[in-house]
Write a protein that holds these residues in place. Structure first.
Motif, PDB file in Angstrom:
ATOM      1  N   SER B  18      45.953  24.693  25.582  1.00  0.00           N
ATOM      2  CA  SER B  18      44.882  25.692  25.624  1.00  0.00           C
ATOM      3  C   SER B  18      43.999  25.435  26.840  1.00  0.00           C
ATOM      4  N   LEU B  19      43.425  26.525  27.328  1.00  0.00           N
ATOM      5  CA  LEU B  19      42.638  26.461  28.557  1.00  0.00           C
ATOM      6  C   LEU B  19      41.228  26.965  28.305  1.00  0.00           C
ATOM      7  N   GLU B  20      40.258  26.254  28.863  1.00  0.00           N
ATOM      8  CA  GLU B  20      38.904  26.794  28.945  1.00  0.00           C
ATOM      9  C   GLU B  20      38.305  26.344  30.254  1.00  0.00           C
ATOM     10  N   LEU B  21      37.919  27.303  31.078  1.00  0.00           N
ATOM     11  CA  LEU B  21      37.278  27.033  32.358  1.00  0.00           C
ATOM     12  C   LEU B  21      35.816  27.449  32.256  1.00  0.00           C
ATOM     13  N   GLY B  22      34.942  26.532  32.621  1.00  0.00           N
ATOM     14  CA  GLY B  22      33.521  26.804  32.482  1.00  0.00           C
ATOM     15  C   GLY B  22      32.938  27.549  33.668  1.00  0.00           C
ATOM     16  N   CYS B  23      31.968  28.411  33.370  1.00  0.00           N
ATOM     17  CA  CYS B  23      31.245  29.144  34.390  1.00  0.00           C
ATOM     18  C   CYS B  23      29.819  29.347  33.902  1.00  0.00           C
ATOM     19  N   ASN B  24      28.860  28.924  34.707  1.00  0.00           N
ATOM     20  CA  ASN B  24      27.452  29.176  34.420  1.00  0.00           C
ATOM     21  C   ASN B  24      26.817  29.854  35.623  1.00  0.00           C
ATOM     22  N   TYR B  25      25.881  30.732  35.356  1.00  0.00           N
ATOM     23  CA  TYR B  25      25.204  31.416  36.449  1.00  0.00           C
ATOM     24  C   TYR B  25      23.700  31.229  36.265  1.00  0.00           C
ATOM     25  N   SER B  26      23.004  31.393  37.367  1.00  0.00           N
ATOM     26  CA  SER B  26      21.550  31.334  37.300  1.00  0.00           C
ATOM     27  C   SER B  26      21.001  32.632  37.847  1.00  0.00           C
ATOM     28  N   LEU B  56      32.703  39.339  23.939  1.00  0.00           N
ATOM     29  CA  LEU B  56      34.045  38.783  24.070  1.00  0.00           C
ATOM     30  C   LEU B  56      34.929  39.838  24.734  1.00  0.00           C
ATOM     31  N   VAL B  57      35.360  39.552  25.929  1.00  0.00           N
ATOM     32  CA  VAL B  57      36.155  40.531  26.674  1.00  0.00           C
ATOM     33  C   VAL B  57      37.563  40.000  26.880  1.00  0.00           C
ATOM     34  N   LYS B  58      38.495  40.910  26.812  1.00  0.00           N
ATOM     35  CA  LYS B  58      39.893  40.539  27.018  1.00  0.00           C
ATOM     36  C   LYS B  58      40.373  41.091  28.347  1.00  0.00           C
ATOM     37  N   GLY B  59      41.179  40.268  29.039  1.00  0.00           N
ATOM     38  CA  GLY B  59      41.697  40.692  30.323  1.00  0.00           C
ATOM     39  C   GLY B  59      43.203  40.734  30.335  1.00  0.00           C
ATOM     40  N   ILE B  60      43.741  40.671  31.539  1.00  0.00           N
ATOM     41  CA  ILE B  60      45.185  40.709  31.677  1.00  0.00           C
ATOM     42  C   ILE B  60      45.801  39.356  31.382  1.00  0.00           C
ATOM     43  N   LYS B  61      47.084  39.356  31.082  1.00  0.00           N
ATOM     44  CA  LYS B  61      47.879  38.136  30.918  1.00  0.00           C
ATOM     45  C   LYS B  61      47.349  37.205  29.833  1.00  0.00           C
ATOM     46  N   GLY B  62      46.719  37.761  28.810  1.00  0.00           N
ATOM     47  CA  GLY B  62      46.294  36.958  27.674  1.00  0.00           C
ATOM     48  C   GLY B  62      44.997  36.200  27.853  1.00  0.00           C
ATOM     49  N   PHE B  63      44.300  36.430  28.948  1.00  0.00           N
ATOM     50  CA  PHE B  63      43.028  35.759  29.184  1.00  0.00           C
ATOM     51  C   PHE B  63      41.889  36.488  28.477  1.00  0.00           C
ATOM     52  N   ARG B  77      39.057  31.666  28.825  1.00  0.00           N
ATOM     53  CA  ARG B  77      39.930  30.967  27.870  1.00  0.00           C
ATOM     54  C   ARG B  77      41.302  31.611  27.821  1.00  0.00           C
ATOM     55  N   LYS B  78      42.278  30.771  27.461  1.00  0.00           N
ATOM     56  CA  LYS B  78      43.629  31.256  27.152  1.00  0.00           C
ATOM     57  C   LYS B  78      44.218  30.281  26.148  1.00  0.00           C
ATOM     58  N   PRO B  79      44.738  30.783  25.038  1.00  0.00           N
ATOM     59  CA  PRO B  79      45.201  29.894  23.969  1.00  0.00           C
ATOM     60  C   PRO B  79      46.406  29.035  24.354  1.00  0.00           C
ATOM     61  N   SER B  80      47.280  29.578  25.198  1.00  0.00           N
ATOM     62  CA  SER B  80      48.509  28.857  25.518  1.00  0.00           C
ATOM     63  C   SER B  80      48.921  29.220  26.950  1.00  0.00           C
ATOM     64  N   VAL B  81      48.774  28.261  27.855  1.00  0.00           N
ATOM     65  CA  VAL B  81      49.039  28.559  29.270  1.00  0.00           C
ATOM     66  C   VAL B  81      50.528  28.453  29.585  1.00  0.00           C
ATOM     67  N   GLN B  82      50.894  29.146  30.668  1.00  0.00           N
ATOM     68  CA  GLN B  82      52.270  29.123  31.148  1.00  0.00           C
ATOM     69  C   GLN B  82      52.285  28.600  32.572  1.00  0.00           C
ATOM     70  N   HIS B 110      40.950  25.053  40.699  1.00  0.00           N
ATOM     71  CA  HIS B 110      42.374  25.036  40.984  1.00  0.00           C
ATOM     72  C   HIS B 110      43.106  24.555  39.740  1.00  0.00           C
ATOM     73  N   LEU B 111      43.847  25.447  39.120  1.00  0.00           N
ATOM     74  CA  LEU B 111      44.569  25.135  37.888  1.00  0.00           C
ATOM     75  C   LEU B 111      46.037  24.895  38.180  1.00  0.00           C
ATOM     76  N   ILE B 112      46.535  23.769  37.745  1.00  0.00           N
ATOM     77  CA  ILE B 112      47.960  23.444  37.885  1.00  0.00           C
ATOM     78  C   ILE B 112      48.553  23.280  36.495  1.00  0.00           C
ATOM     79  N   ILE B 113      49.609  24.041  36.219  1.00  0.00           N
ATOM     80  CA  ILE B 113      50.306  23.935  34.941  1.00  0.00           C
ATOM     81  C   ILE B 113      51.628  23.226  35.176  1.00  0.00           C
ATOM     82  N   GLN B 114      51.797  22.128  34.492  1.00  0.00           N
ATOM     83  CA  GLN B 114      53.032  21.353  34.624  1.00  0.00           C
ATOM     84  C   GLN B 114      54.031  21.810  33.570  1.00  0.00           C
ATOM     85  N   PRO B 115      55.299  22.033  33.984  1.00  0.00           N
ATOM     86  CA  PRO B 115      56.307  22.500  33.030  1.00  0.00           C
ATOM     87  C   PRO B 115      56.663  21.425  32.014  1.00  0.00           C
TER      88      PRO B 115
END
Lengths: 115, 115
Positions: B18-26, B56-63, B77-82, B110-115
């Motif tokens: 599972s993926l969660e990338l944080g973002c905060n704004y000021s 809660l917004v949904k985007g493309i590719k399951g994000f 967020r994405k529940p299961s990365v590829q 920079h996200l790297i997904i290892q097979p």
């Protein structure tokens, strides 16, 4: 649908020279944005044009300027080039949205190298 | 002026994690929020956007992303990365009202997904 197109893809210039970058927006888009992506600094907003007028600019010196033509294409001009201007310059386009909620679509960029 | 902070510059995950990338704004006012993705060799593409309504917004590719106003956050967020999710991810914000302005971007993850 053709995307945002930018030309040229690469440019090499020397300090003190001037450069012009070009951008064609997606058909139907009236707003064009320019961004600079320099190493270590991330994507920074440069300029926004809509309907031929400059609507907003980021924190860049006046030697960064541009214009938008009646067909909505745009040019970015950079005068008196400095080494720190080496970067990827991205153009984006969108439909005009009063509330800023029209997503921006990006081109592939122009890679500018200053020697 | 607004700013955007992405907490993780590099993330390495295995497929199906599972993926969660944080973002905060000021920024004290009302904002529009975006996540963009740049796959290797491609231009920036919009993943999802939030303007108003359901946080809660949904985007493309399951994000998906959740806007938490009290925390000034918009985590991706994405529940299961590829493996194909390997890319650079950018959080961005602009202000609403009075006409739009350019996007303020985070430095990217920079996200790297290892097979």
């Amino acid at each position: 649908e053709a995307g945002v197109t930018q030309s040229p893809t690469h440019l090499i210039k020397t300090r003190g020279q001037q450069v012009t970058l070009r951008c064609s927006p997606i058909s139907g888009h009236t707003s064009v944005y320019w961004y600079q992506q320099a190493l270590g600094l991330g994507l920074q907003f440069l300029l926004w044009y809509d309907e031929g007028e400059e609507r907003n600019r980021g924190n860049f010196p006046p030697r960064f300027s541009g214009r938008q033509f009646p067909n909505y294409s745009s040019e970015l001009n950079v005068n008196a080039l400095e080494l720190e201007d080496s970067a990827l310059y991205l153009c984006a386009s969108s439909m005009y949205g009063q509330w800023g909620n029209q997503p921006q679509h990006f081109g592939d960029g122009t890679r500018l190298s200053i020697l | 002026a607004q700013s955007v902070s992405q907490h993780n510059h590099h993330v390495i995950l295995s497929e199906a994690a599972s993926l969660e990338l944080g973002c905060n704004y000021s920024y004290g006012g009302t904002v529009n929020l975006f996540w963009y993705v740049q796959y290797p060799g491609q231009h920036l593409q919009l993943l999802l956007k939030y303007f108003s309504g359901d946080p809660l917004v949904k985007g493309i590719k399951g994000f998906e992303a959740e806007f938490i106003k009290s925390k000034f956050s918009f985590n991706l967020r994405k529940p299961s990365v590829q493996w194909s999710d390997t890319a650079e991810y950018f959080c961005a914000v602009n202000t609403r009202g009075g006409g739009a302005d350019g996007l303020t971007f985070g430095k990217g993850t920079h996200l790297i997904i290892q097979p």
